[in-house]
Design an enzyme around this catalytic site. Structure first.
Site, PDB file in Angstrom:
ATOM      1  NE  ARG A   1      -6.125 -16.717   4.149  1.00  0.00           N
ATOM      2  CZ  ARG A   1      -5.148 -15.910   3.802  1.00  0.00           C
ATOM      3  NH1 ARG A   1      -5.176 -14.861   4.304  1.00  0.00           N
ATOM      4  NH2 ARG A   1      -4.410 -16.518   2.693  1.00  0.00           N
ATOM      5  N   GLY A  51       3.112 -14.220   0.379  1.00  0.00           N
ATOM      6  CA  GLY A  51       3.387 -15.653  -0.645  1.00  0.00           C
ATOM      7  C   GLY A  51       3.063 -15.653  -1.856  1.00  0.00           C
ATOM      8  N   GLY A  52       2.723 -14.409  -2.346  1.00  0.00           N
ATOM      9  CA  GLY A  52       2.835 -14.161  -3.291  1.00  0.00           C
ATOM     10  C   GLY A  52       1.579 -14.218  -4.810  1.00  0.00           C
ATOM     11  CD  GLU A 109       9.131  -0.683   6.898  1.00  0.00           C
ATOM     12  OE1 GLU A 109       8.324  -0.308   5.980  1.00  0.00           O
ATOM     13  OE2 GLU A 109       9.747  -0.842   8.134  1.00  0.00           O
ATOM     14  CG  ASN A 122       3.253  -8.590   7.794  1.00  0.00           C
ATOM     15  OD1 ASN A 122       4.318  -8.790   8.640  1.00  0.00           O
ATOM     16  ND2 ASN A 122       1.608  -8.639   8.289  1.00  0.00           N
ATOM     17  CB  ALA A 164      -1.168  -0.573   1.140  1.00  0.00           C
ATOM     18  CD  GLU A 223      -2.379  -6.509   8.658  1.00  0.00           C
ATOM     19  OE1 GLU A 223      -1.641  -6.381   7.547  1.00  0.00           O
ATOM     20  OE2 GLU A 223      -2.519  -7.126   9.442  1.00  0.00           O
TER      21      GLU A 223
END
Lengths: 523, 117
Positions: free
Chosen positions: A346, A99-100, A86, A94, A67, A486
Site C-alpha cells: 500500500r 473489506g473482508g 463500545e 472499523n 480484537a 490497531e
C-alpha cells in the site's frame, strides 16, 4: 470533523475528573514510590481509586471490533465475567465496515489451488512492506498463527469464505475472502457467539480513564455511559472495577485529524479517511496517561485504492484492488504510462499516486471486470456507476479523451502489457501474473480515478508477545493492562499489508482475552 | 387474514408517511402513533418510568425488516432498510426517533441524502 469536536480532544478538564471520581484523581507525584522494579509501578501519576465502584467484573474490554470481540470471547470462555464497552452507537468499529479479507499462509484453500506458501513467506512480506520496522516477535506471531486464526473463525464462529484474494505486497494469493464481502461477515458471528456466552456489547460507553493504582496495577476504568459521539463531555461517569484486567482494543486514530497532525503534520485537516467517525485517539490518550508507550505513531497508512469521486472507503477498493490490480492497469494520465506495480504494498502505491499528483486512473476491460469480481449480477457495477466513482467507455480512445491521456502512449502501454500476458511475465514491473490474467482488449473499459485516503494507523501502545502493555518508565508489563489490534503498535512497522489487520486483531485479541482472564484477581 | 390486513394497513400508513415526510411535512413520530390509536403503553408497556423500545418491538408491528426493505427498495441511491453492515446497523432507533427529530445515521459515513421520517 468539526473544529468544535477537535477542540474536545484536549485533556480531561479538572471539572470532569472531579465529576468522575468524587474526589480529585489527579494524585500527586509518587515520589516516595520504590525505584524501577520488574512489576511496573505507576510512578508518575497514580490514580486515586474510587471510594465506590459502580460495577465489578473480571475483565473490562474497551472496543468491539475484531480484537475486542475476540478478547471478550476468550475471556468469557475461560469463565471470566466481561464488560464489553463500545463508545459508538453500533458495535464493530472499523472492522464491521472493512473489506473482508484475512491472510492465512499455507492454508487449505491454497493447497487446493496449488499455491505454495508458508508462514515464513508471509512474515517476510510483512517485514518488507513494514520497512523492517516491525517488532519481529509480534509479526512472527501473526504470521505463524494465521492459518490457525482463520480456521478458528470457521470452526468456532462458522464464518463463510468464498475464495482467495491477492492483496498488494503479498508474494502469492493468500487472503481468505469473507463470503458476504465485508467484515460484518465475521463481526456478526462473533457477536452471536458472545451472546451465547452471555456477553453483549454496551454501546455509548466512552473510556475516560484507565485507573492505575499506586502499586502499578490497572484496576478499573472510568467511562461515560450515554456518550454521544463526538461530545466527549456527554454521558454520565461510571466506575467499573476490573478484578483481573482491562483489555484496550480501542482501535486507531485514522479519523482524528488533531492527533494525526501531531504525528504527521501533512495528514491533519480535512483529508478523507476510510475510517468510521469513532476512530479517534481519546482512548489512546487515556492509555498514554496511564503510562503506556506510544510507538511508531508517524506511520499512518493511506489506502491507494480509493476514489476522489465518492466519500470514505466507498466501493472503489472492490474495483481498484479486486479487479484492476490483478486484471487491469494503473496509468499516469499525463504520460499514459504505468507508474507502479499495481500489486505492490500500500505504501509503495500510495506514495506513487501522490508523486503523480493524484493524476492517475485504474482501469480494466470487460473481461478483467468479469474475472476480478464476483459481481455476476452486475448489481455492484450499477451502483458504482450511479455513485459517479466508476466511468465506462466504449474504447481506449474515448477513455483517453475523457481523462486527457495521450492516446498513442496509452495504447503502447496496453500493448506492452498484453505482450507480457503472452510471455507470462510482467516485463515492466514484475507484477504477479495469475494463470487467468488475460489481454486487455474487450470494451467496455471501466475506469476509476485514484486518490489515497487515510486508512490505518500502524502506531500505538507498545506490547509484548502476551499482549501486555509496556510501561513508559520501566519498560516492564503494566499489570492488569492488555492492548490488542490497531490500538497497539509494532506488528506492522511502517506499513500494514492488506488482510493482515484481521489476522493481527483476531490473533492478538484472543491472546489478550486469554491472558486477561488468567490474570490473578486483585480483589 | 385480519392480521394480514392490519399489516397491509400499517404499511400503507408508512408509505403515506414516507411520501408525506419526503414532501417536507414535519411531525414527530409520537404524534403519528397517537393519531393512529397507538397509545404509549403499546410500545413501552407499563414500566415507570418508561424504558427504551427495542427494535424487535418496532418490528412486531412494522416488520419484518425484509418487508420494510421492500417498501424502500426504490429509494436512491440505495435502500436504507438493506444494509451490508449487518443487523446491528438495522436498529430502528439509529435513525427513527419517536419523541424527537429523526436522523440520517448513514450520513455519518455516506453521502446518502435520505429524508428520515
Amino acid at each position: 470533523m468539526s473544529n468544535k469536536q477537535t477542540h474536545r480532544f484536549q485533556a480531561l478538564t479538572r471539572r470532569q475528573l472531579l465529576k468522575a471520581g468524587g474526589a480529585s484523581m489527579l494524585g500527586g507525584l509518587a515520589l516516595g514510590a520504590a525505584g524501577l522494579s520488574r512489576q511496573a509501578r505507576a510512578e508518575a501519576m497514580p490514580d486515586k481509586m474510587p471510594a465506590k465502584w459502580d460495577e465489578e467484573v473480571d475483565v473490562v474490554v474497551v472496543g468491539s471490533g475484531f480484537a475486542g470481540l475476540a478478547a471478550a470471547h476468550e475471556a468469557a470462555k475461560a469463565g471470566a465475567s466481561v464488560a464489553l464497552l463500545e463508545k459508538m452507537r453500533t458495535p464493530g468499529g472499523n472492522s464491521i465496515i472493512s473489506g473482508g479479507v484475512i491472510a492465512a499462509a499455507g492454508s487449505p484453500l491454497q493447497a487446493k489451488q496449488g499455491i505454495k506458501d508458508s508462514p515464513d513467506s508471509l512474515y517476510e512480506d510483512m517485514l518488507k512492506a513494514g520497512l523492517y520496522l516491525n517488532q519481529p516477535e509480534l509479526a512472527r506471531i501473526v504470521a505463524d498463527q494465521s492459518v490457525e486464526t482463520v480456521q478458528w473463525t470457521i470452526d468456532e464462529l462458522g464464518v463463510e469464505y468464498s475464495g482467495l484474494s491477492h492483496m498488494g505486497g503479498h508474494a502469492v494469493p493468500r487472503s481468505y475472502s469473507v463470503a458476504s464481502g465485508s467484515g460484518a461477515g465475521i463481526i456478526e458471528p462473533q457477536l452471536a457467539r458472545l451472546k451465547e456466552l452471555a456477553v453483549e456489547p454496551r454501546t455509548g460507553m466512552l473510556l475516560k480513564r484507565l485507573l492505575r493504582d499506586d502499586d502499578g496495577r490497572v484496576k478499573g476504568v472510568i467511562v461515560h455511559r450515554g456518550f454521544r459521539h463526538p461530545d466527549l463531555e456527554s454521558g454520565t461517569p461510571v466506575a467499573i472495577k476490573a478484578r483481573r484486567a482491562v483489555v484496550m482494543a480501542s482501535g486507531g486514530f485514522g479519523a482524528d485529524p488533531v492527533f494525526r497532525a501531531l504525528q504527521d503534520p501533512r495528514l491533519g485537516g480535512d483529508l478523507d479517511t476510510t475510517n468510521q467517525p469513532g476512530a479517534t485517539a481519546e482512548a489512546l490518550r487515556a492509555a498514554l496517561h496511564a503510562g503506556c508507550i506510544l510507538v511508531q505513531p508517524s506511520w499512518i497508512q493511506l489506502g491507494p485504492w480509493t476514489s476522489p469521486d465518492e466519500r470514505g472507503f466507498g466501493m472503489a477498493p472492490h474495483f481498484v484492488q479486486g479487479v484492476t490490480a490483478s486484471y487491469g492497469l494503473w496509468v499516469d494520465t499525463r504520460t499514459g504510462k504505468r507508474f507502479v506495480n499495481e500489486l505492490a504494498d500500500r505504501k509503495t502505491r500510495a506514495d506513487a499516486i501522490l508523486a503523480a499528483g493524484n493524476k492517475t486512473i485504474a482501469f480494466a476491460d470487460a473481461k478483467g471486470y468479469g474475472k476480478g469480481t464476483m459481481d455476476t449480477s452486475q448489481q455492484r457495477l450499477g451502483r458504482m456507476k450511479r455513485s459517479g466513482a466508476l466511468m465506462e467507455y466504449g474504447s481506449l480512445e474515448e477513455m483517453a479523451r475523457a481523462h486527457d491521456i495521450p492516446v498513442s502512449e496509452l495504447k503502447a502501454t496496453v500493448k506492452a502489457f498484453n505482450d507480457s500476458v503472452d510471455a507470462g511475465k510482467d516485463s515492466e514491473f514484475g507484477r504477479y501474473m495469475a494463470a487467468n490474467v488475460d489481454k486487455i482488449d474487450t470494451p467496455p473499459y471501466y475506469v476509476m480515478r485514484l486518490s489515497p485516503k487515510i486508512h490505518h494507523t500502524m502506531g500505538g501502545c507498545a506490547i509484548n508477545s502476551r499482549a501486555q502493555a509496556l510501561d513508559v518508565l520501566s519498560n516492564q508489563p503494566i499489570p492488569g493492562l492488555y492492548v490488542a489490534g490497531e490500538a497497539s503498535g509494532g506488528v506492522h512497522g511502517a506499513s500494514r499489508l492488506g488482510s493482515c489487520a484481521y489476522a493481527d486483531c483476531l490473533t492478538f485479541g484472543r491472546i489478550a482475552g486469554r491472558n486477561a482472564a488468567a490474570q490473578e484477581r486483585w480483589a | 387474514m385480519r392480521q394480514a390486513q392490519d399489516r397491509l394497513g400499517l404499511r400503507l400508513v408508512l408509505l403515506v408517511a414516507l411520501v408525506g415526510f419526503a414532501a417536507g411535512a414535519a411531525a414527530q413520530l409520537d404524534q403519528h402513533h397517537a393519531l393512529n390509536d397507538v397509545p404509549c403503553q403499546a410500545c413501552h408497556g407499563a414500566a415507570e418510568p418508561p424504558t427504551a423500545v427495542a427494535t424487535e418491538q418496532c418490528l412486531g408491528c412494522h416488520g419484518p425488516l425484509e418487508d420494510l426493505g421492500a417498501l424502500t427498495e426504490k429509494v436512491s441511491p440505495t435502500n436504507p432498510h438493506s444494509t451490508p453492515h449487518g443487523a446491528t446497523f438495522a436498529e430502528c432507533d439509529l435513525c427513527h426517533r419517536v419523541h424527537g427529530p429523526s436522523e440520517n445515521f448513514c450520513a455519518q459515513c455516506h453521502d446518502f441524502k435520505f429524508t428520515v421520517p
